[in-house]
Design a protein around this motif. Sequence first.
Motif, PDB file in Angstrom:
ATOM      1  N   GLY A 178     -13.951  27.262  39.107  1.00 15.73           N
ATOM      2  CA  GLY A 178     -13.823  28.019  37.859  1.00 15.73           C
ATOM      3  C   GLY A 178     -13.489  27.167  36.653  1.00 15.73           C
ATOM      4  N   ALA A 179     -13.761  25.881  36.724  1.00 12.13           N
ATOM      5  CA  ALA A 179     -13.444  24.990  35.605  1.00 12.13           C
ATOM      6  C   ALA A 179     -14.657  24.740  34.717  1.00 12.13           C
ATOM      7  CB  ALA A 179     -12.904  23.661  36.133  1.00 12.13           C
ATOM      8  N   LEU A 180     -15.841  24.734  35.298  1.00 10.65           N
ATOM      9  CA  LEU A 180     -17.034  24.435  34.510  1.00 10.65           C
ATOM     10  C   LEU A 180     -17.438  25.584  33.592  1.00 10.65           C
ATOM     11  CD1 LEU A 180     -19.310  22.520  37.039  1.00 10.65           C
ATOM     12  CD2 LEU A 180     -17.784  21.594  35.293  1.00 10.65           C
ATOM     13  N   GLU A 181     -16.947  26.784  33.858  1.00  6.08           N
ATOM     14  CA  GLU A 181     -17.299  27.897  32.986  1.00  6.08           C
ATOM     15  C   GLU A 181     -16.787  27.677  31.567  1.00  6.08           C
ATOM     16  OE1 GLU A 181     -15.604  31.378  34.652  1.00  6.08           O
ATOM     17  OE2 GLU A 181     -13.618  31.068  33.805  1.00  6.08           O
ATOM     18  N   GLN A 182     -15.790  26.803  31.432  1.00  7.39           N
ATOM     19  CA  GLN A 182     -15.207  26.537  30.129  1.00  7.39           C
ATOM     20  C   GLN A 182     -15.943  25.441  29.363  1.00  7.39           C
ATOM     21  OE1 GLN A 182     -12.460  28.327  29.230  1.00  7.39           O
ATOM     22  NE2 GLN A 182     -12.259  29.373  31.170  1.00  7.39           N
ATOM     23  N   ILE A 205     -17.396  25.624  42.832  1.00  5.08           N
ATOM     24  CA  ILE A 205     -17.148  27.036  43.113  1.00  5.08           C
ATOM     25  C   ILE A 205     -17.016  27.711  41.749  1.00  5.08           C
ATOM     26  CG2 ILE A 205     -15.616  28.708  44.216  1.00  5.08           C
ATOM     27  CD1 ILE A 205     -14.918  26.555  46.261  1.00  5.08           C
ATOM     28  N   GLU A 206     -18.120  28.239  41.273  1.00  4.14           N
ATOM     29  CA  GLU A 206     -18.242  28.717  39.904  1.00  4.14           C
ATOM     30  C   GLU A 206     -19.170  29.927  39.869  1.00  4.14           C
ATOM     31  OE1 GLU A 206     -16.847  27.017  37.238  1.00  4.14           O
ATOM     32  OE2 GLU A 206     -16.255  25.136  38.219  1.00  4.14           O
ATOM     33  N   GLN A 231     -20.352  29.147  30.371  1.00  3.60           N
ATOM     34  CA  GLN A 231     -21.585  28.497  30.783  1.00  3.60           C
ATOM     35  C   GLN A 231     -22.467  29.444  31.600  1.00  3.60           C
ATOM     36  OE1 GLN A 231     -22.979  27.526  33.863  1.00  3.60           O
ATOM     37  NE2 GLN A 231     -21.315  28.152  35.219  1.00  3.60           N
ATOM     38  N   THR A 232     -23.763  29.268  31.459  1.00  2.00           N
ATOM     39  CA  THR A 232     -24.723  30.076  32.230  1.00  2.00           C
ATOM     40  C   THR A 232     -25.817  29.209  32.855  1.00  2.00           C
ATOM     41  OG1 THR A 232     -26.064  30.451  30.241  1.00  2.00           O
ATOM     42  CG2 THR A 232     -24.393  32.108  30.754  1.00  2.00           C
TER      43      THR A 232
END
Length: 271
Positions: A178-182, A205-206, A231-232
Amino acid sequence: MDVTLYEKIRLYKDAVLALRNKELRNMQKVEEDYETGIYKKYVDAEMWSGEYTSFGLIDPDRLNANKLRYYRSNEKIQKDSYKKILELGDIEFTEVFKRFIDKDDEIVELGCGYGKNLFELRMNGFKNIMTGYDISKNAIITAKKINEKSNFDIDFDVMNMVDVSKYDLKNKTIFTVGALEQTKYQLEEILKKLIDAKAKQIIHIECIPQLLPKNIFGLCVAINRRRKDYQTELLNILEKYPNKISITHLEKMKTCFSVFNPIMMVRYQMK
């Protein structure tokens, strides 16, 4: 002056984009939010002072106001207590790593927060060398305090993921939760640097929007992510590098961060 429908739509779109651009989810914004938000609360409340349990920080509801959390089971969204969802998430998360991590692997988490995922691995028998990095100084302060109190023997340091190429990650197992969503506006730069670091394997894990169902739920998730400027394009970017990486696993996970923020797992290895 008459304004056509097309012009009205264009003006409305420009206005929305201008408004959104005031809050771009860039790394500076991320650092500001976390440094002065939840991790500052962790430091101010001295959350490391109590016992560290398999649920994470002692009495997590102190800082989460007894919020309920969601998880997916047999494609149905279910709701339960914060601690129950933490427990379910920890079990699922640990099982993923039991499948892929060898006893000699050196493990690195990017965006580790206060270290919960690494602590969970240690409490579940992982004796590997571990390091956690996060952009928030307050998160790392908390992680180091818990680590010291509980003798977990894990290293923690401050890192902006944009600077990841400055660190030696060769032949290590890297993961994010859940870190790359930022990192929407730096995501491709970060992923390219990770691929070039020649790690043994990388596990994210995103939320991976490309794996969402084509129904009202998938639409709501997509709208939510765009509203929050998350992010998408994670999977789309990885697929640009078929000569450098091999994507070995793409899986949906049962637990999720919120009802409209489901998570998946993508694992890839360097060629």
